[in-house]
Design a protein around this motif. Sequence first.
Motif, PDB file in Angstrom:
ATOM      1  N   THR A 273       0.844  -1.189   0.000  1.00  0.00           N
ATOM      2  CA  THR A 273       0.000   0.000   0.000  1.00  0.00           C
ATOM      3  C   THR A 273       0.882   1.242   0.000  1.00  0.00           C
ATOM      4  O   THR A 273       1.871   1.301   0.736  1.00  0.00           O
ATOM      5  N   ILE A 274       0.541   2.204  -0.821  1.00  0.00           N
ATOM      6  CA  ILE A 274       1.239   3.492  -0.865  1.00  0.00           C
ATOM      7  C   ILE A 274       0.323   4.545  -0.254  1.00  0.00           C
ATOM      8  O   ILE A 274      -0.849   4.664  -0.636  1.00  0.00           O
ATOM      9  N   ALA A 275       0.846   5.306   0.700  1.00  0.00           N
ATOM     10  CA  ALA A 275       0.105   6.440   1.257  1.00  0.00           C
ATOM     11  C   ALA A 275       0.416   7.668   0.411  1.00  0.00           C
ATOM     12  O   ALA A 275       1.577   8.053   0.271  1.00  0.00           O
ATOM     13  N   SER A 277      -0.209  11.717  -0.297  1.00  0.00           N
ATOM     14  CA  SER A 277      -0.617  13.004   0.250  1.00  0.00           C
ATOM     15  C   SER A 277      -1.127  13.875  -0.887  1.00  0.00           C
ATOM     16  O   SER A 277      -0.448  14.030  -1.904  1.00  0.00           O
ATOM     17  N   GLU A 296      -5.343  12.503   2.381  1.00  0.00           N
ATOM     18  CA  GLU A 296      -4.531  11.356   1.971  1.00  0.00           C
ATOM     19  C   GLU A 296      -5.419  10.200   1.544  1.00  0.00           C
ATOM     20  O   GLU A 296      -6.577  10.105   1.942  1.00  0.00           O
ATOM     21  N   ILE A 297      -4.857   9.349   0.704  1.00  0.00           N
ATOM     22  CA  ILE A 297      -5.513   8.099   0.343  1.00  0.00           C
ATOM     23  C   ILE A 297      -4.484   6.979   0.398  1.00  0.00           C
ATOM     24  O   ILE A 297      -3.279   7.216   0.288  1.00  0.00           O
ATOM     25  N   ALA A 298      -4.972   5.770   0.580  1.00  0.00           N
ATOM     26  CA  ALA A 298      -4.129   4.575   0.544  1.00  0.00           C
ATOM     27  C   ALA A 298      -4.348   3.891  -0.799  1.00  0.00           C
ATOM     28  O   ALA A 298      -5.486   3.577  -1.169  1.00  0.00           O
ATOM     29  N   ALA A 300      -3.646   0.729  -3.296  1.00  0.00           N
ATOM     30  CA  ALA A 300      -3.243  -0.672  -3.369  1.00  0.00           C
ATOM     31  C   ALA A 300      -2.691  -0.973  -4.757  1.00  0.00           C
ATOM     32  O   ALA A 300      -2.905  -0.225  -5.712  1.00  0.00           O
ATOM     33  N   ASP A 303      -5.184  -0.986  -7.604  1.00  0.00           N
ATOM     34  CA  ASP A 303      -5.963   0.219  -7.881  1.00  0.00           C
ATOM     35  C   ASP A 303      -5.662   0.742  -9.285  1.00  0.00           C
ATOM     36  O   ASP A 303      -4.549   0.581  -9.805  1.00  0.00           O
ATOM     37  N   LYS A 311     -11.626   6.908  -4.246  1.00  0.00           N
ATOM     38  CA  LYS A 311     -10.950   7.128  -2.976  1.00  0.00           C
ATOM     39  C   LYS A 311     -10.657   8.606  -2.756  1.00  0.00           C
ATOM     40  O   LYS A 311     -10.826   9.128  -1.648  1.00  0.00           O
ATOM     41  N   ARG A 349       3.712  11.793   3.285  1.00  0.00           N
ATOM     42  CA  ARG A 349       3.347  10.402   3.051  1.00  0.00           C
ATOM     43  C   ARG A 349       4.344   9.821   2.048  1.00  0.00           C
ATOM     44  O   ARG A 349       5.354  10.433   1.742  1.00  0.00           O
ATOM     45  N   ASP A 350       4.092   8.647   1.510  1.00  0.00           N
ATOM     46  CA  ASP A 350       5.064   8.018   0.615  1.00  0.00           C
ATOM     47  C   ASP A 350       5.242   8.802  -0.680  1.00  0.00           C
ATOM     48  O   ASP A 350       6.351   8.907  -1.216  1.00  0.00           O
TER      49      ASP A 350
END
Length: 440
Positions: A273-275, A277, A296-298, A300, A303, A311, A349-350
Amino acid sequence: MNRLSVVDEIFLRAHRGLGTPIALQGLWRTAEPVHPALLWRVHEELRTGPLGRRVVRSHVPGARPRWQPNAQAHPFTMTDQPIPTATLLDWADRQGADLNPEEGPGWRLSAARLDDGGCVVTLTCSHALADGRALTLAVDHALTGTPLAAPIAEQSDWADARKQWGTVLGGTARALRRGIPRRPERPADRKALSATITRAVPVFVPSPIGPGAAKTDQKTVKRRPDTLTPGAVLQFPAREWNRVAVEHGGTANSLFVHLVATMLWDSGFRADTIAASLPVDTRDEPRVDNDMAMTEIAIARDDDPATIRRKARKAYEHRMTSPGGIPEELLQVIPDRLAFALAKGAGERDILCSNIGTLPDSLLTIGPHPCTGVAARAIHPGLRPDRLPRTRLSAYLARIADSYTLSLVGLDPDTIPSSAALIELATGAMTRIGLTATAW
């Protein structure tokens, strides 16, 4: 607003070494030389415009710092000799030095002649002065005189302090009645390994790029990071970008986020999972400041632009806030180092995907010279290898007329060691989804 916001002060602390240093930059390319006298006139408009200000701190405990007009400015500069077009972004990176939003000046206008006969112009400013949308408003104002929102009437320091302390004490008391909030988890600090990276990469001709642009072969190469923050700028026909977004059930924005996430996974990011921003423009008037929030969204691995669209739509309804309902104004009434410790990594985030939106048409030309490309991005002057942020890849999308421009900045030198590596990653992500771009 004449007083600094919470976000303004986060970027101000970063400028002072408490956080990731960041400056905003707009870039314009022309196919022909631009006379320095024309750019001196633009410089004068900027000097007396909304970017011409600096921070003044109050001696009253709790009162926020305020903005004070500041006509001092770095002089406009243009290179004496043409620089290689291939080093355009390296030159632009260096324009972030010596920006000081407190003592001034906090911005710089500069230009370089290019060896292809053209020119590149950059406007670089401390993020404490403005966010990406604000920078475009300041330029539009300088070029055309487009009116901006009138400043809000200033309170006295004592009145501002009473308001701040009332907000902090009242809000904290209400929050504590629900229990002591948990301290937010923060990722461990990253440090560049500065080691030679061995990995399989595609070898290709970088411009133009996309499906069918060049034959690619996988081969193992050894590369050593040549910069902490390599950059790349890619330009897309807007019609093609929108077509691909619709074909995959997404929007221009969700396609953007999907591409950046795919690039990070292709770089070797191991998590499932990538977070991400996502900055959100919150201004309701054309005002030059940091009027933004973060969500933010997560993401997968399965996705796509369609699922990311859903999202993101949901996430925009829930902005990042301080933990446990504690008022964010708390960060403005406590010492800087404590505020930094409490807010460390806020918004990181990532990946960072900043959609700046549609730029004013006034930015399409510099005087009589049409621009062949316009881009917006952030740079990180003075970033140290032992203080890398959580963010591994940041990206900035802007549309002007019939083009989208995607600006990329790598923040993980051990897996994205160069601009060429960024373009390789972008090529792979674009090829899979059917996009073609031209690299600057």
